[in-house]
Design a protein around this motif. Structure first.
Motif, PDB file in Angstrom:
ATOM      1  N   LEU A  88      42.842  36.676 -58.883  1.00 31.15           N
ATOM      2  CA  LEU A  88      43.724  35.907 -58.009  1.00 31.15           C
ATOM      3  C   LEU A  88      42.980  35.237 -56.855  1.00 31.15           C
ATOM      4  O   LEU A  88      43.504  34.319 -56.225  1.00 31.15           O
ATOM      5  CB  LEU A  88      44.815  36.834 -57.457  1.00 31.15           C
ATOM      6  N   SER A  89      41.755  35.664 -56.589  1.00 29.04           N
ATOM      7  CA  SER A  89      41.009  35.154 -55.431  1.00 29.04           C
ATOM      8  C   SER A  89      40.840  33.640 -55.458  1.00 29.04           C
ATOM      9  O   SER A  89      41.081  32.958 -54.453  1.00 29.04           O
ATOM     10  CB  SER A  89      39.625  35.817 -55.373  1.00 29.04           C
ATOM     11  N   GLY A  90      40.419  33.097 -56.600  1.00 27.70           N
ATOM     12  CA  GLY A  90      40.193  31.657 -56.700  1.00 27.70           C
ATOM     13  C   GLY A  90      41.467  30.864 -56.508  1.00 27.70           C
ATOM     14  O   GLY A  90      41.477  29.836 -55.809  1.00 27.70           O
ATOM     15  N   LEU A  91      42.549  31.346 -57.106  1.00 26.58           N
ATOM     16  CA  LEU A  91      43.834  30.667 -56.966  1.00 26.58           C
ATOM     17  C   LEU A  91      44.302  30.680 -55.516  1.00 26.58           C
ATOM     18  O   LEU A  91      44.741  29.651 -54.982  1.00 26.58           O
ATOM     19  CB  LEU A  91      44.875  31.337 -57.866  1.00 26.58           C
ATOM     20  N   TRP A  96      50.927  33.011 -62.303  1.00 26.41           N
ATOM     21  CA  TRP A  96      50.710  33.023 -60.849  1.00 26.41           C
ATOM     22  C   TRP A  96      50.458  31.604 -60.341  1.00 26.41           C
ATOM     23  O   TRP A  96      50.926  31.237 -59.258  1.00 26.41           O
ATOM     24  CB  TRP A  96      49.522  33.921 -60.488  1.00 26.41           C
ATOM     25  N   ALA A  97      49.712  30.807 -61.103  1.00 27.64           N
ATOM     26  CA  ALA A  97      49.443  29.421 -60.699  1.00 27.64           C
ATOM     27  C   ALA A  97      50.733  28.608 -60.650  1.00 27.64           C
ATOM     28  O   ALA A  97      50.937  27.805 -59.726  1.00 27.64           O
ATOM     29  CB  ALA A  97      48.441  28.781 -61.671  1.00 27.64           C
ATOM     30  N   GLY A 107      54.636  28.087 -53.284  1.00 28.28           N
ATOM     31  CA  GLY A 107      53.653  28.268 -52.221  1.00 28.28           C
ATOM     32  C   GLY A 107      52.708  29.421 -52.453  1.00 28.28           C
ATOM     33  O   GLY A 107      52.858  30.200 -53.402  1.00 28.28           O
ATOM     34  N   TRP A 108      51.717  29.547 -51.576  1.00 23.51           N
ATOM     35  CA  TRP A 108      50.617  30.490 -51.781  1.00 23.51           C
ATOM     36  C   TRP A 108      51.036  31.950 -51.718  1.00 23.51           C
ATOM     37  O   TRP A 108      50.372  32.819 -52.276  1.00 23.51           O
ATOM     38  CB  TRP A 108      49.513  30.226 -50.760  1.00 23.51           C
ATOM     39  N   ARG A 109      52.145  32.250 -51.067  1.00 22.15           N
ATOM     40  CA  ARG A 109      52.591  33.641 -50.996  1.00 22.15           C
ATOM     41  C   ARG A 109      53.222  34.127 -52.302  1.00 22.15           C
ATOM     42  O   ARG A 109      53.285  35.332 -52.560  1.00 22.15           O
ATOM     43  CB  ARG A 109      53.598  33.814 -49.854  1.00 22.15           C
TER      44      ARG A 109
END
Length: 200
Positions: free
Chosen positions: A51-54, A176-177, A184-186
């Motif tokens: 998930l870090s890159g996303l 997740w993407a 949004g990112w959350r």
């Protein structure tokens, strides 16, 4: 001499019989339930790993952060991911698999919750330390220990848990993407929290 040998053999047989009576027999249903729970744990941990890159791309796009703003947290996360496993296995052998797994899942859930706060420092600390520790405790070392503890033949359970790890790391990433693009990112963080099994 013969009497001593016979007596020793008799005492040994009695001791072995008592041990066999005290060792619980694990049914097939219990093994199935156990590997299902273990697979869910590995999927949950795996969903955080990639998930870090996303998150970085979403934080850059939505909040104007740079990649340098998340480098510390991601680096610490990767270090702890690799370094935590042997210590986690030691704790599982000492205090029991269930207790350490629950603690790891709670740590993951807490880390993801804290990461939703709009703060660079808090994000880096939470993602680096909490999520790194939680993921590191539920690597395939955990899968190997689980398989050895519950099954006489470890090939099938180890294979199932390996597939679960891949599922968590890669199969869930498109979902997740999509959540991140729509909400949004959350959203992917919340998705990971929801995925965390209720028994944590």
């Amino acid at each position: 001499m013969d009497n001593i040998s016979i007596n020793s053999l008799t005492e040994f047989n009695v001791a072995m019989s008592e041990m066999q009576r005290t060792v619980p027999v694990i049914s097939s249903q219990q093994k199935f339930n156990a590997i299902l729970v273990a697979a869910l744990c590995v999927i949950t941990a795996g969903s955080y790993v990639t998930l870090s890159g996303l998150l970085t791309s979403q934080l850059i796009e939505e909040l104007g952060w740079s990649s340098l703003n998340t480098t510390f947290g991601i680096t610490v996360n990767m270090i702890l991911y690799g370094a935590t496993a042997p210590f986690a296995i030691h704790l599982m052998e000492k205090y029991g698999i269930k207790k350490i797994v629950i603690l790891s899942l709670v740590t993951l859930c807490a880390g993801a919750l804290v990461c939703t706060i709009n703060s660079k420092i808090i994000f880096n600390l939470a993602w680096g330390i909490l999520v790194g520790l939680g993921c590191g405790a539920l690597t395939m070392s955990f899968g190997a220990l689980f398989a050895r503890s519950w099954f006489e033949k470890t090939g099938l359970p180890t294979g199932i848990l390996t597939a679960s790890s891949v599922t968590g790391q890669f199969v869930l990433l498109p979902m997740w993407a999509k959540l991140a693009n729509e909400f949004g990112w959350r959203a992917p963080l919340i998705g990971c929290i929801v995925l965390t099994p209720a028994y944590s």
